[in-house]
Design a protein around this motif. Structure first.
Motif, PDB file in Angstrom:
ATOM      1  N   GLY A 238      11.858   7.799  -5.213  1.00  0.00           N
ATOM      2  CA  GLY A 238      10.483   7.479  -4.874  1.00  0.00           C
ATOM      3  C   GLY A 238      10.239   5.980  -4.825  1.00  0.00           C
ATOM      4  O   GLY A 238       9.527   5.478  -3.937  1.00  0.00           O
ATOM      5  N   ALA A 239      10.836   5.249  -5.767  1.00  0.00           N
ATOM      6  CA  ALA A 239      10.692   3.790  -5.773  1.00  0.00           C
ATOM      7  C   ALA A 239      11.338   3.171  -4.535  1.00  0.00           C
ATOM      8  O   ALA A 239      10.814   2.198  -3.970  1.00  0.00           O
ATOM      9  CB  ALA A 239      11.302   3.210  -7.047  1.00  0.00           C
ATOM     10  N   ILE A 240      12.467   3.724  -4.102  1.00  0.00           N
ATOM     11  CA  ILE A 240      13.111   3.231  -2.886  1.00  0.00           C
ATOM     12  C   ILE A 240      12.221   3.493  -1.674  1.00  0.00           C
ATOM     13  O   ILE A 240      12.041   2.619  -0.807  1.00  0.00           O
ATOM     14  CB  ILE A 240      14.487   3.893  -2.705  1.00  0.00           C
ATOM     15  N   MET A 241      11.648   4.690  -1.594  1.00  0.00           N
ATOM     16  CA  MET A 241      10.745   5.015  -0.493  1.00  0.00           C
ATOM     17  C   MET A 241       9.554   4.062  -0.465  1.00  0.00           C
ATOM     18  O   MET A 241       9.174   3.539   0.589  1.00  0.00           O
ATOM     19  CB  MET A 241      10.268   6.466  -0.632  1.00  0.00           C
ATOM     20  N   LEU A 242       8.972   3.815  -1.635  1.00  0.00           N
ATOM     21  CA  LEU A 242       7.825   2.909  -1.693  1.00  0.00           C
ATOM     22  C   LEU A 242       8.231   1.476  -1.362  1.00  0.00           C
ATOM     23  O   LEU A 242       7.435   0.717  -0.794  1.00  0.00           O
ATOM     24  CB  LEU A 242       7.186   2.965  -3.082  1.00  0.00           C
ATOM     25  N   SER A 243       9.466   1.095  -1.699  1.00  0.00           N
ATOM     26  CA  SER A 243       9.944  -0.249  -1.359  1.00  0.00           C
ATOM     27  C   SER A 243      10.053  -0.416   0.151  1.00  0.00           C
ATOM     28  O   SER A 243       9.710  -1.473   0.700  1.00  0.00           O
ATOM     29  CB  SER A 243      11.303  -0.505  -2.018  1.00  0.00           C
ATOM     30  N   VAL A 244      10.531   0.620   0.827  1.00  0.00           N
ATOM     31  CA  VAL A 244      10.595   0.573   2.293  1.00  0.00           C
ATOM     32  C   VAL A 244       9.189   0.480   2.872  1.00  0.00           C
ATOM     33  O   VAL A 244       8.929  -0.278   3.820  1.00  0.00           O
ATOM     34  CB  VAL A 244      11.336   1.818   2.837  1.00  0.00           C
ATOM     35  N   VAL A 245       8.260   1.263   2.299  1.00  0.00           N
ATOM     36  CA  VAL A 245       6.875   1.209   2.757  1.00  0.00           C
ATOM     37  C   VAL A 245       6.287  -0.181   2.534  1.00  0.00           C
ATOM     38  O   VAL A 245       5.572  -0.718   3.391  1.00  0.00           O
ATOM     39  CB  VAL A 245       6.041   2.286   2.036  1.00  0.00           C
ATOM     40  N   LEU A 246       6.596  -0.782   1.378  1.00  0.00           N
ATOM     41  CA  LEU A 246       6.106  -2.136   1.108  1.00  0.00           C
ATOM     42  C   LEU A 246       6.631  -3.125   2.141  1.00  0.00           C
ATOM     43  O   LEU A 246       5.876  -3.985   2.636  1.00  0.00           O
ATOM     44  CB  LEU A 246       6.538  -2.567  -0.302  1.00  0.00           C
ATOM     45  N   PHE A 262       3.300   5.791   4.528  1.00  0.00           N
ATOM     46  CA  PHE A 262       2.714   5.468   3.227  1.00  0.00           C
ATOM     47  C   PHE A 262       2.251   6.750   2.532  1.00  0.00           C
ATOM     48  O   PHE A 262       2.537   6.972   1.351  1.00  0.00           O
ATOM     49  CB  PHE A 262       1.533   4.510   3.424  1.00  0.00           C
ATOM     50  N   GLU A 263       1.539   7.593   3.257  1.00  0.00           N
ATOM     51  CA  GLU A 263       0.996   8.808   2.660  1.00  0.00           C
ATOM     52  C   GLU A 263       2.100   9.747   2.183  1.00  0.00           C
ATOM     53  O   GLU A 263       2.009  10.337   1.098  1.00  0.00           O
ATOM     54  CB  GLU A 263       0.098   9.516   3.662  1.00  0.00           C
ATOM     55  N   GLY A 264       3.159   9.905   2.997  1.00  0.00           N
ATOM     56  CA  GLY A 264       4.258  10.783   2.608  1.00  0.00           C
ATOM     57  C   GLY A 264       4.928  10.311   1.336  1.00  0.00           C
ATOM     58  O   GLY A 264       5.224  11.108   0.434  1.00  0.00           O
ATOM     59  N   ALA A 265       5.187   9.001   1.242  1.00  0.00           N
ATOM     60  CA  ALA A 265       5.786   8.450   0.024  1.00  0.00           C
ATOM     61  C   ALA A 265       4.847   8.615  -1.165  1.00  0.00           C
ATOM     62  O   ALA A 265       5.297   8.874  -2.294  1.00  0.00           O
ATOM     63  CB  ALA A 265       6.139   6.977   0.235  1.00  0.00           C
ATOM     64  N   ALA A 266       3.539   8.470  -0.923  1.00  0.00           N
ATOM     65  CA  ALA A 266       2.565   8.639  -2.002  1.00  0.00           C
ATOM     66  C   ALA A 266       2.527  10.085  -2.484  1.00  0.00           C
ATOM     67  O   ALA A 266       2.438  10.350  -3.692  1.00  0.00           O
ATOM     68  CB  ALA A 266       1.177   8.200  -1.527  1.00  0.00           C
ATOM     69  N   TRP A 267       2.586  11.045  -1.564  1.00  0.00           N
ATOM     70  CA  TRP A 267       2.645  12.454  -1.969  1.00  0.00           C
ATOM     71  C   TRP A 267       3.837  12.684  -2.890  1.00  0.00           C
ATOM     72  O   TRP A 267       3.712  13.341  -3.926  1.00  0.00           O
ATOM     73  CB  TRP A 267       2.792  13.358  -0.749  1.00  0.00           C
ATOM     74  N   TYR A 268       4.967  12.151  -2.497  1.00  0.00           N
ATOM     75  CA  TYR A 268       6.189  12.338  -3.277  1.00  0.00           C
ATOM     76  C   TYR A 268       6.032  11.722  -4.666  1.00  0.00           C
ATOM     77  O   TYR A 268       6.428  12.328  -5.668  1.00  0.00           O
ATOM     78  CB  TYR A 268       7.354  11.693  -2.529  1.00  0.00           C
TER      79      TYR A 268
END
Length: 286
Positions: A238-246, A262-268
C-alpha cells in the motif's frame, strides 16, 4: 486516471501485451523459490529474490503503460467504471484471503484446543493445558512467551488510524484542487506507514530474541506470524502504491474530478487499516 477525453473510444482495448505472460512466469519463479526456501534448499532464496525482482520490473512497465494510456486520453468513463469494479473485486479477494487466516485462528483456538483438552484426550496427553499459547499436546514446541498488545501493537494501531485520517485529508485537498496540500498529507500517510513497518520489524526481533516466539512455535506462532506478516506485506504494498500516486500528484497527473489511481490506492489503504483493527483485537487482546 487523470482526465476524461470526449474523443476517447467507446471502450479502449489495448493491443496484445507481453506483460501478463511475464507476470505469470515471475510469480511462478517466486513461488518455486519460496517453496524451496522453506524446505531449506540452498538455491531457494536466490530464486525467490529473482522472481520478486522480475515481478517488480513487470509491474513497473505494465503500470507505466497504463499511465501513458490514461494521460494520452484513451480512457473514457466506461474504462473508469471497469477500473473501479476491478479494484473492488481485488479488495474482496483480499478479504477472503485474510478471512482464511482468521478462520484458521478461530478453528485452532476455539475448536481444536478445547477438543484436545477435554477428558477423553487427557488419557493421551495428560500434561496438555488447553490455553492459547501452549506448546502443543506432545510438548514438542519450545517454551515461548505470547505477544501482548502493549506497547508496540497499540502504537501501531494509532499510527494506522492516523494514516487513514491524513489520507482522507489528502483526498479532500485533491478534490478541492489544492495540489500542495494533497502532496503533503499523502507524504505524511506514507511516512506513517513506514514508521509502522519499522515498529513491526522491531516487534519481530523482540519476539525472536527475547520471547523465543518464532514461526515454528506451534499453531500460535504460525498464525501470529502469518496474519501479522501478511498484513505487514500489504502495508508495504500500500505504501508503494501511495508513493507512485504521490509521484503522479507531483507530476500534475490528476484533476479534482478524475483521479481514480488515487482513489483505488486509498481504498486499499483503508482496507489494510480495517484488517489491522481485527488483528489488534483478535491476535493481541483475545
Amino acid at each position: 486516471m487523470s482526465s476524461q477525453n470526449a474523443a476517447a473510444p467507446y471502450y479502449f482495448v489495448p493491443g496484445p501485451s507481453k506483460w501478463p505472460l511475464l507476470a505469470g512466469m515471475s510469480l511462478l519463479t517466486t513461488m518455486i523459490g519460496a517453496s524451496a526456501w522453506v524446505n531449506d534448499l540452498s538455491w531457494g532464496p536466490v530464486v525467490n529474490f529473482v522472481g520478486l525482482a522480475a515481478i517488480i520490473s513487470v509491474l513497473y512497465f505494465w503500470f507505466g503503460d497504463a499511465i501513458k494510456e490514461s494521460e494520452a486520453g484513451q480512457y473514457g468513463q466506461r474504462v473508469d467504471h471497469s477500473y473501479r469494479w476491478s479494484m473492488a473485486w481485488f479488495i474482496f479477494s483480499e478479504v477472503m484471503f485474510f478471512g482464511a487466516f482468521f478462520g484458521a485462528l478461530f478453528y485452532a483456538r476455539s475448536i481444536s484446543m478445547p477438543w484436545l483438552g477435554d477428558l477423553d484426550h487427557k488419557f493421551i496427553w495428560p500434561d496438555f493445558a488447553a490455553h492459547w499459547g501452549n506448546t502443543g499436546p506432545a510438548g514438542t514446541v519450545q517454551e515461548f512467551k505470547t505477544m501482548g498488545p502493549f506497547p508496540i501493537p497499540t502504537i501501531n494501531t494509532a499510527l494506522l488510524l492516523t494514516s487513514g485520517l491524513t489520507l482522507t485529508i489528502s483526498h479532500h485537498a485533491l478534490r478541492a484542487g489544492h495540489r500542495a496540500q494533497t502532496a503533503f498529507w499523502l507524504f505524511a500517510t506514507i511516512a506513517l506507514g513506514a514508521i509502522f513497518m519499522g515498529f513491526q520489524a522491531f516487534e519481530y526481533h523482540h519476539a525472536y530474541t527475547e520471547l523465543n516466539l518464532k514461526l515454528t512455535s506451534g499453531i500460535y506462532g504460525s498464525t501470529f506470524f502469518m496474519l501479522t506478516g501478511f498484513h505487514g506485506f500489504h502495508v508495504t504494498m500500500g505504501a508503494i502504491m501511495l508513493s507512485v500516486v504521490l509521484y503522479r500528484v507531483l507530476r500534475g497527473h490528476f484533476t479534482p474530478d478524475h483521479h481514480f489511481a488515487f482513489e483505488g490506492a486509498a481504498w486499499y489503504w483503508h482496507f489494510v487499516d480495517v484488517v489491522w483493527l481485527g488483528l489488534y483485537v483478535v491476535v493481541y487482546w483475545l
